[in-house]
Write a protein that holds these residues in place. Structure first.
Motif, PDB file in Angstrom:
ATOM      1  N   SER A 109      37.751  40.264  40.807  1.00 48.77           N
ATOM      2  CA  SER A 109      38.202  41.735  40.562  1.00 48.77           C
ATOM      3  C   SER A 109      38.717  41.452  38.404  1.00 48.77           C
ATOM      4  O   SER A 109      39.371  40.136  38.502  1.00 48.77           O
ATOM      5  CB  SER A 109      39.355  42.560  40.785  1.00 48.77           C
ATOM      6  N   SER A 110      38.847  42.332  37.778  1.00 52.40           N
ATOM      7  CA  SER A 110      39.250  41.702  36.443  1.00 52.40           C
ATOM      8  C   SER A 110      40.745  41.799  35.979  1.00 52.40           C
ATOM      9  O   SER A 110      41.511  41.892  35.695  1.00 52.40           O
ATOM     10  CB  SER A 110      38.098  42.946  35.434  1.00 52.40           C
ATOM     11  N   HIS A 111      41.555  42.018  37.326  1.00 51.00           N
ATOM     12  CA  HIS A 111      42.904  42.644  37.540  1.00 51.00           C
ATOM     13  C   HIS A 111      43.462  41.847  37.022  1.00 51.00           C
ATOM     14  O   HIS A 111      44.704  42.242  36.125  1.00 51.00           O
ATOM     15  CB  HIS A 111      43.780  42.888  39.064  1.00 51.00           C
ATOM     16  N   ARG A 112      43.892  40.188  37.119  1.00 50.02           N
ATOM     17  CA  ARG A 112      43.678  38.936  36.534  1.00 50.02           C
ATOM     18  C   ARG A 112      44.119  38.582  35.668  1.00 50.02           C
ATOM     19  O   ARG A 112      44.799  38.436  34.863  1.00 50.02           O
ATOM     20  CB  ARG A 112      43.753  38.046  38.012  1.00 50.02           C
ATOM     21  N   THR A 113      42.838  38.641  34.750  1.00 47.84           N
ATOM     22  CA  THR A 113      42.632  39.252  32.739  1.00 47.84           C
ATOM     23  C   THR A 113      43.719  40.598  32.200  1.00 47.84           C
ATOM     24  O   THR A 113      44.479  39.654  31.622  1.00 47.84           O
ATOM     25  CB  THR A 113      41.008  39.841  33.130  1.00 47.84           C
ATOM     26  N   TYR A 114      43.926  41.315  32.857  1.00 53.55           N
ATOM     27  CA  TYR A 114      45.150  42.064  32.031  1.00 53.55           C
ATOM     28  C   TYR A 114      46.700  42.017  32.722  1.00 53.55           C
ATOM     29  O   TYR A 114      47.110  41.730  31.520  1.00 53.55           O
ATOM     30  CB  TYR A 114      44.836  43.721  33.325  1.00 53.55           C
ATOM     31  N   ILE A 115      46.960  41.154  34.115  1.00 53.91           N
ATOM     32  CA  ILE A 115      48.507  40.701  34.469  1.00 53.91           C
ATOM     33  C   ILE A 115      48.699  39.216  33.175  1.00 53.91           C
ATOM     34  O   ILE A 115      49.805  38.559  32.947  1.00 53.91           O
ATOM     35  CB  ILE A 115      48.819  40.504  35.641  1.00 53.91           C
ATOM     36  N   GLU A 116      47.885  38.446  33.299  1.00 52.68           N
ATOM     37  CA  GLU A 116      47.551  37.101  32.626  1.00 52.68           C
ATOM     38  C   GLU A 116      47.585  36.713  31.118  1.00 52.68           C
ATOM     39  O   GLU A 116      47.486  35.739  30.705  1.00 52.68           O
ATOM     40  CB  GLU A 116      47.138  35.720  33.293  1.00 52.68           C
ATOM     41  N   LYS A 117      46.803  37.657  30.738  1.00 55.35           N
ATOM     42  CA  LYS A 117      46.477  37.717  29.305  1.00 55.35           C
ATOM     43  C   LYS A 117      45.727  36.489  29.308  1.00 55.35           C
ATOM     44  O   LYS A 117      45.090  36.008  27.608  1.00 55.35           O
ATOM     45  CB  LYS A 117      47.923  37.969  28.700  1.00 55.35           C
ATOM     46  N   ASN A 118      44.504  36.795  30.085  1.00 56.18           N
ATOM     47  CA  ASN A 118      43.786  35.659  29.518  1.00 56.18           C
ATOM     48  C   ASN A 118      42.841  35.975  28.420  1.00 56.18           C
ATOM     49  O   ASN A 118      42.285  36.802  28.748  1.00 56.18           O
ATOM     50  CB  ASN A 118      42.899  35.285  30.477  1.00 56.18           C
ATOM     51  N   ALA A 119      42.146  35.407  27.854  1.00 57.69           N
ATOM     52  CA  ALA A 119      40.948  35.545  26.391  1.00 57.69           C
ATOM     53  C   ALA A 119      40.150  35.581  27.466  1.00 57.69           C
ATOM     54  O   ALA A 119      39.624  34.847  28.419  1.00 57.69           O
ATOM     55  CB  ALA A 119      41.215  34.637  25.242  1.00 57.69           C
TER      56      ALA A 119
END
Length: 288
Positions: free
Chosen positions: A138-148
């Motif tokens: 899911s895209s959740h971790r993209t939000y939390i980890e500030k990954n480009a």
């Protein structure tokens, strides 16, 4: 029976749900999930749509897409066809991979954007997956980890929560942790989408506010709302009036009688506008 023609709006927000044919577990292998996401990215870069959230489960996937100039039907056609070709080739099979037509619910961006992101990211929790929010697909971790990310347009969502990135992430985390009642979300959030991207059933309701439609129609045509009810031969006002009638009947609960009264028209005139196929093009590019 031919499918009802879609009306495309630049900036429309869709919650898309794709299921495996016969509820088959088409995404049960990590490789297949990866191929699907790579295919989405390929068409995202080609057609310039925005992806705010995704969650790929073993037998279905959720996507939250805001379209640009290219309609959702063309976007999904490319994604589904390419994945189907790769999936069938890899597994030595032929035929359908997805369950007929994907389900797409056009949603009110201002009211439901954050709720839909939460709903999509909480899918693993509701499915009892042990990783819960840390679910890899899911895209959740993209939000939390500030990954480009070239795939997920998360910065816009965080900017809604706060101009300070750290505060925004904290608020996002708090939002995602809030529990959603599944039944409430299904009935209230999903059905408060504007329309499903398929032939509507009789019990489906239309949920866009008529005043909002009128505002956006007037903005597009560059006319004042009070001009729509005046007798005039100015083409842009005539076109705006026709577009308002068509869009209001498609996406709101207003009746022909109410439209006629508001626009100072005969009810038969409203009916004629709705039945004239040549008027359909007037609604194609208005951004709601």
């Amino acid at each position: 029976m031919a499918r009802k023609q879609r009306i495309h709006y630049e900036g429309a927000l869709y919650h898309v749900i794709c299921r495996g044919n016969n509820r088959e577990y088409i995404f049960d292998k990590e490789e297949d999930k990866k191929i699907y996401l790579e295919t989405i990215l390929r068409y995202k870069e080609k057609y310039k749509f925005k992806l705010y959230a995704y969650c790929i489960m073993d037998n279905h996937g959720h996507l939250l897409i805001e379209v640009g100039k290219v309609p959702l039907s063309k976007i999904m056609q490319g994604i589904q066809q390419v994945f189907t070709m790769k999936y069938n080739k890899k597994n030595g099979r032929t035929g359908h991979v997805f369950e007929q037509r994907y389900k797409a619910i056009l949603c009110n961006k201002d009211e439901y954007l954050l709720s839909l992101i939460r709903y999509i990211h909480q899918n693993p929790m509701r499915a009892g997956i042990k990783e819960k929010l840390d679910y890899q697909w899911s895209s959740h971790r993209t939000y939390i980890e500030k990954n480009a990310s070239r795939l997920v347009d998360y910065k816009y969502i965080l900017s809604i929560l706060s101009e300070d990135i750290n505060k925004a992430i904290k608020k996002y985390a708090e939002l995602i942790e809030e529990e959603i009642d599944k039944e409430e979300m299904t009935e209230e959030e999903l059905n408060k989408g504007i329309r499903q991207d398929r032939q509507p059933k009789q019990h489906e309701t239309k949920k866009l506010d008529h005043k909002y439609i009128k505002q956006k129609t007037c903005e597009y045509y560059g006319v004042e709302p009070n001009e729509l009810s005046k007798k005039t031969r100015k083409q842009k006002i005539v076109n705006a009036r026709k577009a308002l009638i068509l869009i209001s009947k498609e996406f709101s609960d207003i009746s022909n009688k109410e439209l006629a009264k508001e626009l100072h028209l005969a009810e038969s005139t409203v009916s004629n506008i709705l039945s004239d196929e040549n008027n359909k093009k007037l609604t194609q590019i208005i951004k709601l």
